[in-house]
Design a protein around this motif. Structure first.
Motif, PDB file in Angstrom:
ATOM      1  N   ASN A 274       0.802  -1.223   0.000  1.00 50.11           N
ATOM      2  CA  ASN A 274       0.000   0.000   0.000  1.00 50.11           C
ATOM      3  C   ASN A 274       0.834   1.273   0.000  1.00 50.11           C
ATOM      4  N   GLN A 275       2.110   1.170   0.310  1.00 42.83           N
ATOM      5  CA  GLN A 275       2.956   2.360   0.338  1.00 42.83           C
ATOM      6  C   GLN A 275       3.329   2.864  -1.057  1.00 42.83           C
ATOM      7  N   VAL A 276       2.919   2.159  -2.107  1.00 41.09           N
ATOM      8  CA  VAL A 276       3.147   2.684  -3.459  1.00 41.09           C
ATOM      9  C   VAL A 276       2.380   3.993  -3.655  1.00 41.09           C
ATOM     10  N   ASN A 277       1.293   4.190  -2.869  1.00 39.38           N
ATOM     11  CA  ASN A 277       0.493   5.416  -2.985  1.00 39.38           C
ATOM     12  C   ASN A 277       0.945   6.511  -2.020  1.00 39.38           C
ATOM     13  N   SER A 278       1.966   6.241  -1.222  1.00 35.14           N
ATOM     14  CA  SER A 278       2.434   7.262  -0.277  1.00 35.14           C
ATOM     15  C   SER A 278       3.959   7.327  -0.233  1.00 35.14           C
ATOM     16  N   THR A 279       4.592   6.368   0.420  1.00 35.09           N
ATOM     17  CA  THR A 279       6.048   6.394   0.569  1.00 35.09           C
ATOM     18  C   THR A 279       6.755   6.424  -0.782  1.00 35.09           C
ATOM     19  N   TRP A 280       6.280   5.615  -1.722  1.00 36.03           N
ATOM     20  CA  TRP A 280       6.934   5.556  -3.033  1.00 36.03           C
ATOM     21  C   TRP A 280       6.689   6.838  -3.833  1.00 36.03           C
ATOM     22  N   VAL A 281       5.527   7.462  -3.646  1.00 31.28           N
ATOM     23  CA  VAL A 281       5.266   8.741  -4.309  1.00 31.28           C
ATOM     24  C   VAL A 281       6.217   9.810  -3.777  1.00 31.28           C
ATOM     25  N   GLY A 353      15.166  -0.026  -0.617  1.00 28.72           N
ATOM     26  CA  GLY A 353      16.054   0.506   0.408  1.00 28.72           C
ATOM     27  C   GLY A 353      17.422   0.863  -0.152  1.00 28.72           C
ATOM     28  N   TRP A 354      17.933   0.026  -1.053  1.00 29.04           N
ATOM     29  CA  TRP A 354      19.213   0.314  -1.702  1.00 29.04           C
ATOM     30  C   TRP A 354      19.131   1.602  -2.513  1.00 29.04           C
ATOM     31  N   MET A 355      18.025   1.781  -3.237  1.00 33.98           N
ATOM     32  CA  MET A 355      17.824   3.009  -3.995  1.00 33.98           C
ATOM     33  C   MET A 355      17.763   4.228  -3.075  1.00 33.98           C
ATOM     34  N   GLN A 356      17.016   4.086  -1.973  1.00 33.41           N
ATOM     35  CA  GLN A 356      16.865   5.206  -1.043  1.00 33.41           C
ATOM     36  C   GLN A 356      18.205   5.573  -0.409  1.00 33.41           C
ATOM     37  N   GLY A 357      19.054   4.563  -0.175  1.00 28.28           N
ATOM     38  CA  GLY A 357      20.373   4.830   0.371  1.00 28.28           C
ATOM     39  C   GLY A 357      21.205   5.710  -0.554  1.00 28.28           C
ATOM     40  N   ARG A 358      21.083   5.477  -1.847  1.00 23.39           N
ATOM     41  CA  ARG A 358      21.811   6.308  -2.817  1.00 23.39           C
ATOM     42  C   ARG A 358      21.243   7.727  -2.844  1.00 23.39           C
ATOM     43  N   ILE A 359      19.907   7.834  -2.715  1.00 23.41           N
ATOM     44  CA  ILE A 359      19.288   9.164  -2.668  1.00 23.41           C
ATOM     45  C   ILE A 359      19.724   9.907  -1.414  1.00 23.41           C
ATOM     46  N   ASP A 424       3.286   6.995  12.576  1.00 19.76           N
ATOM     47  CA  ASP A 424       3.132   7.854  13.751  1.00 19.76           C
ATOM     48  C   ASP A 424       4.158   7.518  14.828  1.00 19.76           C
ATOM     49  N   LEU A 425       4.337   6.218  15.118  1.00 15.78           N
ATOM     50  CA  LEU A 425       5.296   5.808  16.144  1.00 15.78           C
ATOM     51  C   LEU A 425       6.721   6.162  15.744  1.00 15.78           C
ATOM     52  N   ASN A 426       7.016   5.977  14.461  1.00 19.21           N
ATOM     53  CA  ASN A 426       8.359   6.301  13.991  1.00 19.21           C
ATOM     54  C   ASN A 426       8.644   7.799  14.116  1.00 19.21           C
ATOM     55  N   GLU A 437      14.335   2.723   7.238  1.00 20.27           N
ATOM     56  CA  GLU A 437      12.907   2.420   7.353  1.00 20.27           C
ATOM     57  C   GLU A 437      12.488   1.356   6.345  1.00 20.27           C
ATOM     58  N   LEU A 438      12.985   1.461   5.127  1.00 19.93           N
ATOM     59  CA  LEU A 438      12.619   0.498   4.083  1.00 19.93           C
ATOM     60  C   LEU A 438      13.210  -0.880   4.376  1.00 19.93           C
ATOM     61  N   TYR A 439      14.438  -0.932   4.889  1.00 12.93           N
ATOM     62  CA  TYR A 439      15.039  -2.222   5.247  1.00 12.93           C
ATOM     63  C   TYR A 439      14.294  -2.883   6.403  1.00 12.93           C
ATOM     64  N   PHE A 440      13.757  -2.073   7.310  1.00 11.36           N
ATOM     65  CA  PHE A 440      12.942  -2.630   8.396  1.00 11.36           C
ATOM     66  C   PHE A 440      11.740  -3.384   7.832  1.00 11.36           C
ATOM     67  N   TYR A 441      11.064  -2.776   6.860  1.00  4.91           N
ATOM     68  CA  TYR A 441       9.898  -3.434   6.266  1.00  4.91           C
ATOM     69  C   TYR A 441      10.299  -4.704   5.519  1.00  4.91           C
TER      70      TYR A 441
END
Length: 469
Positions: A274-281, A353-359, A424-426, A437-441
């Motif tokens: 479901n995060q394709v509509n939020s986190t990935w955006v 997560g690997w992509m986000q690390g480069r960003i 929210d907790l994070n 965060e992505l590696y946690f998931y």
């Protein structure tokens, strides 16, 4: 409200596509254009246009989607006990249309946003279990193969409408503003309702069971729980209920319990998908857009790729991978397909997560890189979602099919709710961001995949044992 309860006709051989199915699929495609067109712009609308920030915008999106997938319990109850599936879909669709209208008329107004999203949640959630169950109602005994194939195409139609919504509504927003971008999905929903009404004479309608002579699931469970002291050696937990209820009633409860157990870990899968509509955006907004034949692809429009990939993966899996697996002796049972889909979701978040690390390190990646995790994640989603619909309908008792469909949709609600809670907790305590965060998931999904496989193995053995006895 007369109900057509005939299940076969002389002119309709068992393998022929039932006459009502094209209308239902057409309705579903238009309705999904409506819903996902609105969803395509919602995260950025809340976070940036209304200045709520990324965390609050993400929470609202997922809490709204939680309601959309929780309210099927309400819609299924109305359909099964009072109105029947046809009239439930037709009447509740009006709330859906009104919700889009409110978003369009009160653009930029937060209370108007909450009212519009509430109406859409009632409409989308109320009709959702009824539409998928109505597809199954069109197939009489003897046409189970047709049911499996049509559920694949039903799922394909969902993503056909979604792909156009994701691609066109952000473009409409850029040219004409948010009012039109929210209004056009409302028009699409009105078209969906009209298409559904056109097929009214072609549907097989199972009448609602206002007064059922069969005992309810909770009634049987409570009796079994309160009378465990009466259980005899060799009896299973529910066997004590046979002292009061017949074998069919107890068997129905067993089926519901098996379905609920299989679905227990599925919300974690949807928490990732479901995060394709939020986190990935939001990730896509930090990447460099690219063009396809002059069409600009940014973080919002990228969501269309997921729906397009579903339309590619469904026929590949249905007509190529599954038959070849059967010939190779690797029977692709529903539970095996779902387990593989969960593993692929974990792999996806390792890539993301690997992509986000480069960003995070300051690189400006092309958004085209997101195609890689999309391809893997969508393959997993088809393996889980299309199969879940099939599994729920095949295993559910006739009288509880809408309710079992809503139980499946409840797993999606659980996924959205988990993301809202984790976000929210994070933000309050952990404050992990980016690749961590992505590696946690990813790690969470791998652990849950192992748990699911254990449950699936146990359920399969119990089914085999029951069949043998």
């Amino acid at each position: 409200m007369p109900e057509n309860t005939s299940f076969t006709t002389a002119s309709e051989p068992p393998r022929k596509l039932p006459r009502g199915v094209p209308f239902i699929i057409g309705n579903e495609a238009a309705e999904r254009f409506s819903y996902y067109g609105m969803m395509s712009i919602l995260t950025i609308y809340l976070s940036r246009h209304l200045n709520l920030g990324d965390v609050e915008g993400k929470k609202i999106v997922h809490l709204f989607a939680t309601a959309v997938y929780f309210l099927p319990l309400f819609g299924a109850w109305i359909a099964d006990k009072w109105l029947g599936r046809y009239w439930t879909i037709l009447t509740i669709s009006l709330f859906y249309c009104a919700g889009h209208g409110v978003l369009a008329l009160f653009e930029g107004n937060l209370p108007g946003v909450y009212l519009g999203l509430t109406l859409i949640a009632i409409g989308a959630g109320g009709i959702k279990p009824c539409v998928s169950a109505l597809v199954g109602d069109q197939f009489p005994p003897g046409n189970e193969q047709g049911l499996t194939r049509v559920y694949g195409w039903f799922y394909w139609s969902i993503n056909f409408g979604a792909a156009f919504g994701f691609a066109l509504i952000p473009m409409l927003r850029d040219k004409h503003g948010y009012s039109w971008a929210f209004g056009v999905p409302g028009i699409a929903m009105a078209v969906a309702t009209f298409i559904f009404w056109l097929g009214r004479k072609n549907y097989i309608r199972v009448p609602p069971q206002r007064k059922s002579s069969q005992a309810g699931v909770m009634t049987v469970l409570l009796f079994a729980f309160n009378n465990q002291s009466q259980r005899k050696p060799g009896q299973r937990w529910l066997d004590v209920a046979l002292a009061k209820f017949n074998a069919e009633e107890v068997s129905a409860v067993r089926a519901v319990a098996r379905i609920a157990l299989v679905f227990l870990t599925v919300p974690v899968f949807f928490a990732l998908y479901n995060q394709v509509n939020s986190t990935w955006v939001l990730q896509g907004e930090k990447m460099k857009p690219f063009d396809v034949f002059g069409f600009k692809v940014d973080g919002e429009r990228m969501q269309a790729v997921g729906s397009i990939l579903v339309m590619i993966w469904v026929p590949i899996l249905t007509y190529l991978v599954y038959p070849l697996s059967e010939k190779a002796g690797l029977r692709p049972t529903p539970l095996r397909r779902m387990g593989l889909g969960m593993v692929l979701a974990g792999v996806t978040y390792v890539i993301s997560g690997w992509m986000q690390g480069r960003i995070d390190a300051g690189e400006q990646l092309s958004l085209a890189w997101q195609l890689v995790p999309y391809i893997v994640l969508v393959a997993g989603e088809v393996l889980v979602s299309a199969t879940g619909l099939e599994f729920a309908f095949a295993e559910a008792p006739q009288s509880l099919r809408s309710m079992m469909m809503s139980l499946w949709l409840l797993t999606i609600a659980g996924g959205h709710f988990l993301i809202a809670i984790f976000t929210d907790l994070n933000a309050r305590f952990v404050k992990a961001s980016g690749a961590k965060e992505l590696y946690f998931y990813a790690g969470l999904m791998f652990v849950v995949s192992v748990i699911f496989m254990g449950i699936a193995t146990w359920v399969t053995k119990r089914n085999q044992s029951a069949a043998a006895s």
